[in-house]
Design a protein around this motif. Structure first.
Motif, mmCIF file in Angstrom:
data_model
loop_
_atom_site.group_PDB
_atom_site.id
_atom_site.type_symbol
_atom_site.label_atom_id
_atom_site.label_comp_id
_atom_site.label_asym_id
_atom_site.label_seq_id
_atom_site.Cartn_x
_atom_site.Cartn_y
_atom_site.Cartn_z
ATOM 1 N N VAL A 1 0.711 -1.324 -0.541
ATOM 2 C CA VAL A 1 -0.058 0.290 -0.238
ATOM 3 C C VAL A 1 0.841 1.116 0.034
ATOM 4 N N GLY A 2 0.205 2.426 -0.607
ATOM 5 C CA GLY A 2 1.295 3.163 -0.719
ATOM 6 C C GLY A 2 2.026 3.403 -1.778
ATOM 7 N N GLU B 1 -3.672 -1.263 -4.689
ATOM 8 C CA GLU B 1 -3.247 0.087 -3.726
ATOM 9 C C GLU B 1 -1.757 1.222 -3.665
ATOM 10 N N VAL B 2 -1.003 0.258 -4.859
ATOM 11 C CA VAL B 2 0.423 1.460 -4.366
ATOM 12 C C VAL B 2 0.563 3.154 -5.734
ATOM 13 N N SER B 3 0.739 3.610 -4.762
ATOM 14 C CA SER B 3 0.824 5.001 -5.651
ATOM 15 C C SER B 3 1.718 5.410 -6.629
ATOM 16 N N PHE B 4 2.862 4.547 -6.113
ATOM 17 C CA PHE B 4 3.797 4.930 -6.977
ATOM 18 C C PHE B 4 4.859 3.876 -6.294
ATOM 19 N N ASN C 1 -0.893 0.789 -11.541
ATOM 20 C CA ASN C 1 -2.027 1.801 -12.228
ATOM 21 C C ASN C 1 -0.475 2.250 -13.450
ATOM 22 N N ASP C 2 -0.707 3.489 -13.981
ATOM 23 C CA ASP C 2 -0.067 4.233 -14.246
ATOM 24 C C ASP C 2 1.301 4.783 -14.851
ATOM 25 N N ASN C 3 1.845 4.943 -14.030
ATOM 26 C CA ASN C 3 3.518 4.452 -13.261
ATOM 27 C C ASN C 3 3.982 3.611 -13.565
ATOM 28 N N ALA C 4 3.232 2.537 -12.818
ATOM 29 C CA ALA C 4 4.107 1.397 -12.651
ATOM 30 C C ALA C 4 4.249 0.934 -14.190
ATOM 31 N N ARG C 5 3.087 0.745 -14.997
ATOM 32 C CA ARG C 5 3.180 -0.201 -16.378
ATOM 33 C C ARG C 5 4.272 0.998 -17.067
ATOM 34 N N ARG C 6 4.145 2.446 -17.150
ATOM 35 C CA ARG C 6 5.186 2.783 -17.992
ATOM 36 C C ARG C 6 6.487 2.048 -17.534
ATOM 37 N N LEU C 7 7.095 2.460 -16.300
ATOM 38 C CA LEU C 7 8.561 1.536 -15.690
ATOM 39 C C LEU C 7 8.262 0.397 -15.619
ATOM 40 N N LEU C 8 7.555 -0.556 -16.237
ATOM 41 C CA LEU C 8 7.927 -2.307 -16.648
ATOM 42 C C LEU C 8 8.313 -1.343 -18.055
ATOM 43 N N THR C 9 6.977 -0.639 -18.557
ATOM 44 C CA THR C 9 7.963 -1.110 -20.628
ATOM 45 C C THR C 9 8.873 -0.385 -21.310
#
Length: 111
Positions: free
Chosen positions: A12-13, A44-47, A76-84
């Protein structure tokens, strides 16, 4: 392995350098317990930063070497971008659950 088939870890967070220990410990505990599949639910992870991703990648590698797997759920979008950007979306399994389907199922159950 002698443990359960799967476990879901719910961080979380923010997952960054200053908050890695709880995630690292949860992933290590699951591996030590002999869980075959670890699902890291990022709902529930924001970043998520590169340090957090490194912890997840390390756990993924350990699971694979033991014959199991690690799956990321609902980044989330941030994590998907990082994975990509890191090309890890081709290495680590990523699944997305459909919120609409889940809420529809809950309404049919009366909840």
């Amino acid at each position: 392995m002698t443990g359960r088939e799967a476990i879901i870890v719910h961080p979380v967070g923010e997952i960054d350098y200053s908050s890695l220990d709880p995630l690292r410990e949860a992933l290590l505990d699951a591996r030590i317990a002999g869980v075959r599949d670890i699902i890291v639910d990022l709902t529930e992870v924001s970043f998520l930063d590169s340090q957090g991703l490194a912890v997840i990648l390390y756990a993924h590698q350990r699971q694979r070497s033991a014959g199991g797997r690690l799956v990321l759920r609902n980044p989330n979008d941030n994590a998907r971008r990082l994975l990509t950007v890191t090309n890890l979306s081709t290495v680590i399994d990523v699944e997305h659950t459909e919120p609409a389907a889940a809420s529809s199922l809950a309404s049919r159950r009366g909840g």
